[in-house]
Design an enzyme around this catalytic site. Structure first.
Site, PDB file in Angstrom:
ATOM      1  N   ARG A 103       0.542  -0.818  -0.034  1.00  7.26           N
ATOM      2  CA  ARG A 103      -0.270  -0.307   0.485  1.00  7.26           C
ATOM      3  C   ARG A 103       1.134   1.134   0.091  1.00  7.26           C
ATOM      4  O   ARG A 103       1.543   1.250   0.745  1.00  7.26           O
ATOM      5  CB  ARG A 103      -0.985  -0.252   1.172  1.00  7.26           C
ATOM      6  CG  ARG A 103      -2.013   0.798   1.070  1.00  7.26           C
ATOM      7  CD  ARG A 103      -3.129   0.246   2.096  1.00  7.26           C
ATOM      8  NE  ARG A 103      -2.329   0.675   3.874  1.00  7.26           N
ATOM      9  CZ  ARG A 103      -3.370   1.497   4.629  1.00  7.26           C
ATOM     10  NH1 ARG A 103      -4.655   0.690   4.290  1.00  7.26           N
ATOM     11  NH2 ARG A 103      -2.192   1.439   6.171  1.00  7.26           N
ATOM     12  N   THR A 107      -0.183   7.442  -0.695  1.00  2.00           N
ATOM     13  CA  THR A 107      -1.827   7.657  -1.731  1.00  2.00           C
ATOM     14  C   THR A 107      -2.916   6.828  -1.176  1.00  2.00           C
ATOM     15  O   THR A 107      -4.295   6.422  -1.407  1.00  2.00           O
ATOM     16  CB  THR A 107      -1.717   7.296  -2.885  1.00  2.00           C
ATOM     17  OG1 THR A 107      -1.320   5.582  -3.057  1.00  2.00           O
ATOM     18  CG2 THR A 107      -0.936   7.949  -3.152  1.00  2.00           C
ATOM     19  N   ASP A 199       0.795  -3.006  12.145  1.00  2.00           N
ATOM     20  CA  ASP A 199       0.833  -3.045  11.237  1.00  2.00           C
ATOM     21  C   ASP A 199       1.269  -4.558  10.902  1.00  2.00           C
ATOM     22  O   ASP A 199       1.851  -4.832  11.387  1.00  2.00           O
ATOM     23  CB  ASP A 199       2.418  -1.958  10.577  1.00  2.00           C
ATOM     24  CG  ASP A 199       2.602  -2.431   9.932  1.00  2.00           C
ATOM     25  OD1 ASP A 199       2.742  -1.982   7.887  1.00  2.00           O
ATOM     26  OD2 ASP A 199       3.122  -3.830   8.470  1.00  2.00           O
ATOM     27  N   ASP A 202       4.221  -5.510   9.792  1.00  2.00           N
ATOM     28  CA  ASP A 202       5.806  -5.139  10.437  1.00  2.00           C
ATOM     29  C   ASP A 202       5.520  -6.731  12.387  1.00  2.00           C
ATOM     30  O   ASP A 202       6.807  -6.826  12.529  1.00  2.00           O
ATOM     31  CB  ASP A 202       5.632  -4.053  10.806  1.00  2.00           C
ATOM     32  CG  ASP A 202       6.104  -3.277  10.007  1.00  2.00           C
ATOM     33  OD1 ASP A 202       6.743  -4.002   9.323  1.00  2.00           O
ATOM     34  OD2 ASP A 202       5.803  -1.741   9.774  1.00  2.00           O
TER      35      ASP A 202
HETATM   36  C1  PRP Z   1      -1.203  -4.573   4.811  1.00  2.56           C
HETATM   37  C2  PRP Z   1      -2.026  -5.537   5.052  1.00  2.56           C
HETATM   38  C3  PRP Z   1      -3.159  -5.874   3.367  1.00  2.56           C
HETATM   39  C4  PRP Z   1      -2.960  -3.884   3.118  1.00  2.56           C
HETATM   40  C5  PRP Z   1      -4.716  -3.840   3.413  1.00  2.56           C
HETATM   41  O1  PRP Z   1      -0.514  -4.450   3.791  1.00  2.56           O
HETATM   42  O2  PRP Z   1      -1.290  -6.671   4.624  1.00  2.56           O
HETATM   43  O3  PRP Z   1      -1.581  -5.954   2.199  1.00  2.56           O
HETATM   44  O4  PRP Z   1      -1.959  -3.736   4.011  1.00  2.56           O
HETATM   45  O5  PRP Z   1      -4.720  -2.090   3.152  1.00  2.56           O
HETATM   46  P1  PRP Z   1      -5.547  -1.773   2.005  1.00  2.56           P
HETATM   47  O6  PRP Z   1      -6.858  -2.720   2.521  1.00  2.56           O
HETATM   48  O7  PRP Z   1      -5.877  -0.618   2.233  1.00  2.56           O
HETATM   49  O8  PRP Z   1      -5.104  -1.965   1.163  1.00  2.56           O
HETATM   50  P2  PRP Z   1       1.045  -3.682   3.556  1.00  2.56           P
HETATM   51  O9  PRP Z   1       0.868  -2.776   2.131  1.00  2.56           O
HETATM   52  O10 PRP Z   1       1.492  -3.230   4.380  1.00  2.56           O
HETATM   53  O11 PRP Z   1       1.934  -4.646   3.016  1.00  2.56           O
HETATM   54  P3  PRP Z   1       3.399  -5.657   3.754  1.00  2.56           P
HETATM   55  O12 PRP Z   1       2.565  -6.996   3.845  1.00  2.56           O
HETATM   56  O13 PRP Z   1       4.472  -6.059   2.533  1.00  2.56           O
HETATM   57  O14 PRP Z   1       4.103  -4.940   4.321  1.00  2.56           O
HETATM   58  N1  URA Z   2      -2.550  -2.704   6.954  1.00  3.99           N
HETATM   59  C1  URA Z   2      -1.935  -3.263   7.949  1.00  3.99           C
HETATM   60  O1  URA Z   2      -1.233  -3.841   8.296  1.00  3.99           O
HETATM   61  N2  URA Z   2      -2.716  -2.764   9.618  1.00  3.99           N
HETATM   62  C2  URA Z   2      -3.802  -2.132   9.410  1.00  3.99           C
HETATM   63  O2  URA Z   2      -3.936  -1.426  10.507  1.00  3.99           O
HETATM   64  C3  URA Z   2      -3.919  -0.952   7.840  1.00  3.99           C
HETATM   65  C4  URA Z   2      -3.358  -1.990   6.907  1.00  3.99           C
END
Ligand code: PRP
Ligand code: URA
Length: 208
Positions: A103, A107, A199, A202
């Site tokens: 994400r 944006t 997150d 993380d």
């Molecule tokens: C997190 C989560 C989803 C997304 C959800 O991933 O695991 O994939 O955010 O957010 P949304 O519904 O607003 O799209 P992230 O983008 O943090 O990526 P990562 O797992 O690589 O850290």
């Molecule tokens: N992605 C995450 O990992 N946590 C949130 O709360 C939203 C998006």
């Protein structure tokens, strides 16, 4: 489309520990796996069965076996990986695919960087896995990737969903069932689920 919140006491108990900021990376990871296994019972409730017979040491038994389509488990990278491992321990013969999305922090739009799907995904019942459904952008984009490859029946499993994300998926993909362990209150100004768990990536991998 149906939205199901799995309110089983074990699910809710494990979720309470998952949310806790004091929970370690190691425990967070195993809780995600365990929660996914428990949620899978609900998500797979309507899989087709067929009649069969087996010989027990005592007599012939009429039994039920899974029939119908084979399964595909698709994890959204990174956080969905752990959920794939959880379900694979229940259905070890399922095929696995990965869709890489992150994400954009400014944006909040999903950016796709990877996709590798089973080549017969169009013939399979698909379970799309990601712990967090926040704005819904990532899930909606991943479902579109699957549909573009011909997938017809997609179920989305997320541990926590925000009302905003549920609505986005519902509007874009009304045919997709959503299975959650919790429907939370809202998103904050950074697009984090409130109260959520922070997150997920993380916390799973200790990257913050
Ligand atoms: C997190 C989560 C989803 C997304 C959800 O991933 O695991 O994939 O955010 O957010 P949304 O519904 O607003 O799209 P992230 O983008 O943090 O990526 P990562 O797992 O690589 O850290
Ligand atoms: N992605 C995450 O990992 N946590 C949130 O709360 C939203 C998006």
């Amino acid at each position: 489309m149906a939205v199901t919140v799995v309110d089983h006491p074990l699910v809710q108990h494990k979720l309470s520990i998952l949310r806790d900021e004091e929970t370690s990376v190691r425990e967070f990871r195993s809780l995600c796996m365990e929660l996914t296994m428990l949620m899978a019972f609900e998500a797979m409730r309507d899989l087709e069965l067929e009649d069969a017979t087996v010989r027990t040491p005592v007599a012939e038994a009429k039994v039920k076996r899974l029939a119908g389509k084979k399964l595909a488990l698709i994890g959204i990278l990174r956080a969905g990986l752990v959920m794939v491992d959880g379900i694979l321990s229940l259905v070890p013969n399922a095929r696995v695919g990965h869709i890489g999305l992150y994400r954009d922090p400014e944006t909040l739009q999903p950016v796709q960087y990877y996709s590798k799907l089973p080549n017969d995904v169009a013939e399979r019942d698909v379970f799309l896995l990601d712990p967090m459904l926040a704005t819904g952008g990532s899930a909606a984009a991943a479902i579109q990737v699957l549909k573009d490859e011909g997938a017809k029946r997609v179920r989305l499993l997320c541990i926590i969903g925000a009302p905003e994300g549920i609505q986005v998926v519902e509007d874009a993909h009304p045919d997709v069932d959503i299975i959650l362990a919790a429907r939370d209150e809202r998103l904050d100004e950074r697009g984090y689920i409130v109260p959520g768990l922070g997150d997920a990536g993380d916390r799973l991998y200790g990257t913050r």
